[in-house]
Write a protein that holds these residues in place. Sequence first.
Motif, PDB file in Angstrom:
ATOM      1  N   THR A   1     117.871  80.900  80.276  1.00  0.00           N
ATOM      2  CA  THR A   1     119.163  81.269  79.719  1.00  0.00           C
ATOM      3  C   THR A   1     119.677  80.145  78.825  1.00  0.00           C
ATOM      4  O   THR A   1     119.262  78.990  78.983  1.00  0.00           O
ATOM      5  CB  THR A   1     120.185  81.539  80.854  1.00  0.00           C
ATOM      6  OG1 THR A   1     120.446  80.310  81.511  1.00  0.00           O
ATOM      7  CG2 THR A   1     119.686  82.582  81.832  1.00  0.00           C
ATOM      8  N   ALA A   3     122.453  78.612  78.959  1.00  0.00           N
ATOM      9  CA  ALA A   3     123.113  77.576  79.763  1.00  0.00           C
ATOM     10  C   ALA A   3     122.094  76.585  80.329  1.00  0.00           C
ATOM     11  O   ALA A   3     122.366  75.389  80.421  1.00  0.00           O
ATOM     12  CB  ALA A   3     123.929  78.215  80.885  1.00  0.00           C
ATOM     13  N   TRP A   4     120.922  77.065  80.700  1.00  0.00           N
ATOM     14  CA  TRP A   4     119.886  76.187  81.251  1.00  0.00           C
ATOM     15  C   TRP A   4     119.408  75.203  80.199  1.00  0.00           C
ATOM     16  O   TRP A   4     119.273  74.012  80.465  1.00  0.00           O
ATOM     17  CB  TRP A   4     118.732  77.023  81.795  1.00  0.00           C
ATOM     18  CG  TRP A   4     117.612  76.195  82.338  1.00  0.00           C
ATOM     19  CD1 TRP A   4     116.359  76.078  81.822  1.00  0.00           C
ATOM     20  CD2 TRP A   4     117.635  75.353  83.488  1.00  0.00           C
ATOM     21  NE1 TRP A   4     115.594  75.231  82.576  1.00  0.00           N
ATOM     22  CE2 TRP A   4     116.366  74.758  83.621  1.00  0.00           C
ATOM     23  CE3 TRP A   4     118.615  75.042  84.434  1.00  0.00           C
ATOM     24  CZ2 TRP A   4     116.040  73.886  84.637  1.00  0.00           C
ATOM     25  CZ3 TRP A   4     118.289  74.167  85.455  1.00  0.00           C
ATOM     26  CH2 TRP A   4     117.013  73.599  85.550  1.00  0.00           C
ATOM     27  N   ARG A   5     119.157  75.675  79.002  1.00  0.00           N
ATOM     28  CA  ARG A   5     118.708  74.780  77.932  1.00  0.00           C
ATOM     29  C   ARG A   5     119.778  73.744  77.607  1.00  0.00           C
ATOM     30  O   ARG A   5     119.468  72.571  77.402  1.00  0.00           O
ATOM     31  CB  ARG A   5     118.315  75.584  76.693  1.00  0.00           C
ATOM     32  CG  ARG A   5     116.995  76.326  76.888  1.00  0.00           C
ATOM     33  CD  ARG A   5     116.496  76.940  75.592  1.00  0.00           C
ATOM     34  NE  ARG A   5     117.380  77.952  75.050  1.00  0.00           N
ATOM     35  CZ  ARG A   5     117.357  79.243  75.385  1.00  0.00           C
ATOM     36  NH1 ARG A   5     116.484  79.682  76.266  1.00  0.00           N
ATOM     37  NH2 ARG A   5     118.189  80.089  74.833  1.00  0.00           N
ATOM     38  N   HIS A   7     122.020  72.625  79.700  1.00  0.00           N
ATOM     39  CA  HIS A   7     122.032  71.722  80.847  1.00  0.00           C
ATOM     40  C   HIS A   7     120.919  70.679  80.724  1.00  0.00           C
ATOM     41  O   HIS A   7     121.137  69.483  80.949  1.00  0.00           O
ATOM     42  CB  HIS A   7     121.873  72.517  82.141  1.00  0.00           C
ATOM     43  CG  HIS A   7     121.621  71.673  83.340  1.00  0.00           C
ATOM     44  ND1 HIS A   7     122.596  70.876  83.913  1.00  0.00           N
ATOM     45  CD2 HIS A   7     120.488  71.475  84.064  1.00  0.00           C
ATOM     46  CE1 HIS A   7     122.074  70.224  84.946  1.00  0.00           C
ATOM     47  NE2 HIS A   7     120.799  70.575  85.054  1.00  0.00           N
ATOM     48  N   LEU A   8     119.720  71.113  80.361  1.00  0.00           N
ATOM     49  CA  LEU A   8     118.597  70.186  80.217  1.00  0.00           C
ATOM     50  C   LEU A   8     118.842  69.164  79.105  1.00  0.00           C
ATOM     51  O   LEU A   8     118.527  67.987  79.265  1.00  0.00           O
ATOM     52  CB  LEU A   8     117.297  70.945  79.958  1.00  0.00           C
ATOM     53  CG  LEU A   8     116.745  71.731  81.141  1.00  0.00           C
ATOM     54  CD1 LEU A   8     115.478  72.462  80.729  1.00  0.00           C
ATOM     55  CD2 LEU A   8     116.512  70.845  82.343  1.00  0.00           C
ATOM     56  N   ARG A   9     119.414  69.599  77.987  1.00  0.00           N
ATOM     57  CA  ARG A   9     119.728  68.658  76.900  1.00  0.00           C
ATOM     58  C   ARG A   9     120.737  67.616  77.377  1.00  0.00           C
ATOM     59  O   ARG A   9     120.577  66.429  77.113  1.00  0.00           O
ATOM     60  CB  ARG A   9     120.276  69.398  75.678  1.00  0.00           C
ATOM     61  CG  ARG A   9     119.213  70.076  74.845  1.00  0.00           C
ATOM     62  CD  ARG A   9     119.766  70.547  73.505  1.00  0.00           C
ATOM     63  NE  ARG A   9     120.896  71.445  73.626  1.00  0.00           N
ATOM     64  CZ  ARG A   9     120.808  72.766  73.804  1.00  0.00           C
ATOM     65  NH1 ARG A   9     119.625  73.349  73.868  1.00  0.00           N
ATOM     66  NH2 ARG A   9     121.897  73.501  73.897  1.00  0.00           N
ATOM     67  N   ARG A  10     121.765  68.067  78.082  1.00  0.00           N
ATOM     68  CA  ARG A  10     122.771  67.135  78.602  1.00  0.00           C
ATOM     69  C   ARG A  10     122.150  66.179  79.617  1.00  0.00           C
ATOM     70  O   ARG A  10     122.390  64.974  79.581  1.00  0.00           O
ATOM     71  CB  ARG A  10     123.925  67.906  79.243  1.00  0.00           C
ATOM     72  CG  ARG A  10     125.004  67.001  79.798  1.00  0.00           C
ATOM     73  CD  ARG A  10     126.103  67.798  80.506  1.00  0.00           C
ATOM     74  NE  ARG A  10     126.966  66.916  81.232  1.00  0.00           N
ATOM     75  CZ  ARG A  10     126.702  66.341  82.396  1.00  0.00           C
ATOM     76  NH1 ARG A  10     125.568  66.536  82.998  1.00  0.00           N
ATOM     77  NH2 ARG A  10     127.572  65.552  82.975  1.00  0.00           N
TER      78      ARG A  10
END
Length: 104
Positions: A1, A3-5, A7-10
């Motif tokens: 999703t 939001a997951w991508r 989250h991973l960047r952050r």
Amino acid sequence: TPAWRAHLRRLRRVLRDRRDALAAAWGEPIRLPQGGMSLWVALEPGLDDRDVAQRAAAAGVIVSPGRPFFAGEPTGPFLRLTYASEPPDRLAAAVERLRSVLAR
């Protein structure tokens, strides 16, 4: 999703900032890992990594002795410094405490 991508960047940015802060606080040349959440620092020859880790814990700094992470005989004494859960300012303060432990 999406939001997951995001989250991973952050998470990558946060962990990179923490890694860089810990390495800068250490001050000596250190190889930065391409992944993971720990830095490895070499200790002076003759120091016992387990003893240093115990003394660091008594000073309020939790580090891991490097010895258990070697598949064979360690090439020297190392500490494993994890930066996963502490903000940069606390990492810098921990390095100051750890330096005082190493000076003893």
